[in-house]
Design a protein around this motif. Structure first.
Motif, PDB file in Angstrom:
ATOM      1  N   UNK A  79     -23.352  -4.702  14.166  1.00 51.39           N
ATOM      2  CA  UNK A  79     -24.517  -3.477  14.559  1.00 51.39           C
ATOM      3  C   UNK A  79     -25.125  -2.790  13.117  1.00 51.39           C
ATOM      4  N   UNK A  80     -23.949  -2.759  12.332  1.00 48.09           N
ATOM      5  CA  UNK A  80     -24.149  -2.045  11.120  1.00 48.09           C
ATOM      6  C   UNK A  80     -24.924  -3.003  10.115  1.00 48.09           C
ATOM      7  N   UNK A  81     -24.866  -4.508  10.349  1.00 50.34           N
ATOM      8  CA  UNK A  81     -25.384  -5.436   9.397  1.00 50.34           C
ATOM      9  C   UNK A  81     -27.095  -5.542   9.992  1.00 50.34           C
ATOM     10  N   UNK A  82     -27.069  -5.227  11.395  1.00 50.33           N
ATOM     11  CA  UNK A  82     -28.634  -5.357  11.721  1.00 50.33           C
ATOM     12  C   UNK A  82     -29.354  -4.066  11.384  1.00 50.33           C
ATOM     13  N   UNK A  83     -28.826  -3.072  11.375  1.00 48.88           N
ATOM     14  CA  UNK A  83     -29.591  -1.910  10.911  1.00 48.88           C
ATOM     15  C   UNK A  83     -29.907  -2.035   9.498  1.00 48.88           C
ATOM     16  N   UNK A  84     -28.873  -2.592   8.544  1.00 52.88           N
ATOM     17  CA  UNK A  84     -28.990  -2.645   7.200  1.00 52.88           C
ATOM     18  C   UNK A  84     -30.273  -3.583   7.022  1.00 52.88           C
ATOM     19  N   UNK A  85     -30.334  -4.707   7.739  1.00 53.19           N
ATOM     20  CA  UNK A  85     -31.215  -5.676   7.694  1.00 53.19           C
ATOM     21  C   UNK A  85     -32.565  -5.191   7.799  1.00 53.19           C
ATOM     22  N   UNK A  86     -32.841  -4.487   8.928  1.00 49.83           N
ATOM     23  CA  UNK A  86     -33.987  -3.968   9.218  1.00 49.83           C
ATOM     24  C   UNK A  86     -34.431  -2.991   8.369  1.00 49.83           C
ATOM     25  N   UNK A  87     -33.617  -2.249   7.763  1.00 51.16           N
ATOM     26  CA  UNK A  87     -33.880  -1.259   6.851  1.00 51.16           C
ATOM     27  C   UNK A  87     -34.447  -1.745   5.402  1.00 51.16           C
ATOM     28  N   UNK A  88     -33.682  -2.954   5.139  1.00 54.16           N
ATOM     29  CA  UNK A  88     -34.172  -3.823   3.929  1.00 54.16           C
ATOM     30  C   UNK A  88     -35.499  -4.391   4.186  1.00 54.16           C
ATOM     31  N   UNK A  89     -35.964  -4.699   5.435  1.00 56.50           N
ATOM     32  CA  UNK A  89     -37.417  -5.369   5.729  1.00 56.50           C
ATOM     33  C   UNK A  89     -38.092  -4.297   5.640  1.00 56.50           C
ATOM     34  N   UNK A  90     -37.712  -3.082   6.167  1.00 59.59           N
ATOM     35  CA  UNK A  90     -38.960  -1.982   5.889  1.00 59.59           C
ATOM     36  C   UNK A  90     -39.180  -1.642   4.446  1.00 59.59           C
ATOM     37  N   UNK A  91     -38.035  -1.547   3.659  1.00 62.71           N
ATOM     38  CA  UNK A  91     -38.380  -1.456   2.210  1.00 62.71           C
ATOM     39  C   UNK A  91     -39.082  -2.281   1.485  1.00 62.71           C
ATOM     40  N   UNK A  92     -39.267  -3.708   1.913  1.00 61.73           N
ATOM     41  CA  UNK A  92     -39.916  -4.545   1.310  1.00 61.73           C
ATOM     42  C   UNK A  92     -41.333  -4.749   1.807  1.00 61.73           C
ATOM     43  N   UNK A  93     -41.627  -4.433   3.040  1.00 63.44           N
ATOM     44  CA  UNK A  93     -42.825  -4.236   3.718  1.00 63.44           C
ATOM     45  C   UNK A  93     -43.817  -3.172   3.041  1.00 63.44           C
TER      46      UNK A  93
ATOM     47  N   UNK B 176     -28.801   6.350  12.846  1.00 70.43           N
ATOM     48  CA  UNK B 176     -27.867   5.191  13.734  1.00 70.43           C
ATOM     49  C   UNK B 176     -26.819   4.661  12.600  1.00 70.43           C
ATOM     50  N   UNK B 177     -27.179   4.238  11.447  1.00 71.20           N
ATOM     51  CA  UNK B 177     -26.232   3.529  10.273  1.00 71.20           C
ATOM     52  C   UNK B 177     -25.012   4.571  10.133  1.00 71.20           C
ATOM     53  N   UNK B 178     -25.252   5.871  10.081  1.00 74.70           N
ATOM     54  CA  UNK B 178     -24.475   6.805   9.788  1.00 74.70           C
ATOM     55  C   UNK B 178     -23.413   6.967  11.084  1.00 74.70           C
TER      56      UNK B 178
END
Length: 65
Positions: free
Chosen positions: A50-64, A18-20
């Motif tokens: 939308x790019x910012x939203x995807x990056x935010x969710x990816x960061x949340x996944x990394x931290x969890x 999605x980010x790509x």
């Protein structure tokens, strides 16, 4: 426009894809702005958010994990 809740349901590979696609869309819109072919410039802002939203969710996944 995507909701963050929709994005949280996706796995890492889907988020990366999605980010790509969003980055390619942003590049295309920037080229249209540069050549003065884009009439609706608000699309650029929507894609950026939308790019910012995807990056935010990816960061949340990394931290969890």
């Amino acid at each position: 426009m995507m909701n963050a809740s929709e994005l949280r349901g996706k796995d890492k590979a889907a988020l990366t894809a999605e980010l790509e696609s969003l980055l390619k869309a942003q590049f295309s819109l920037r080229m249209q702005v540069a050549t003065q072919q884009l009439s609706n410039t608000s699309q650029l802002k929507k894609v950026r958010k939308d790019i910012a939203r995807v990056k935010t969710v990816m960061t949340e996944l990394k931290r969890s994990v």
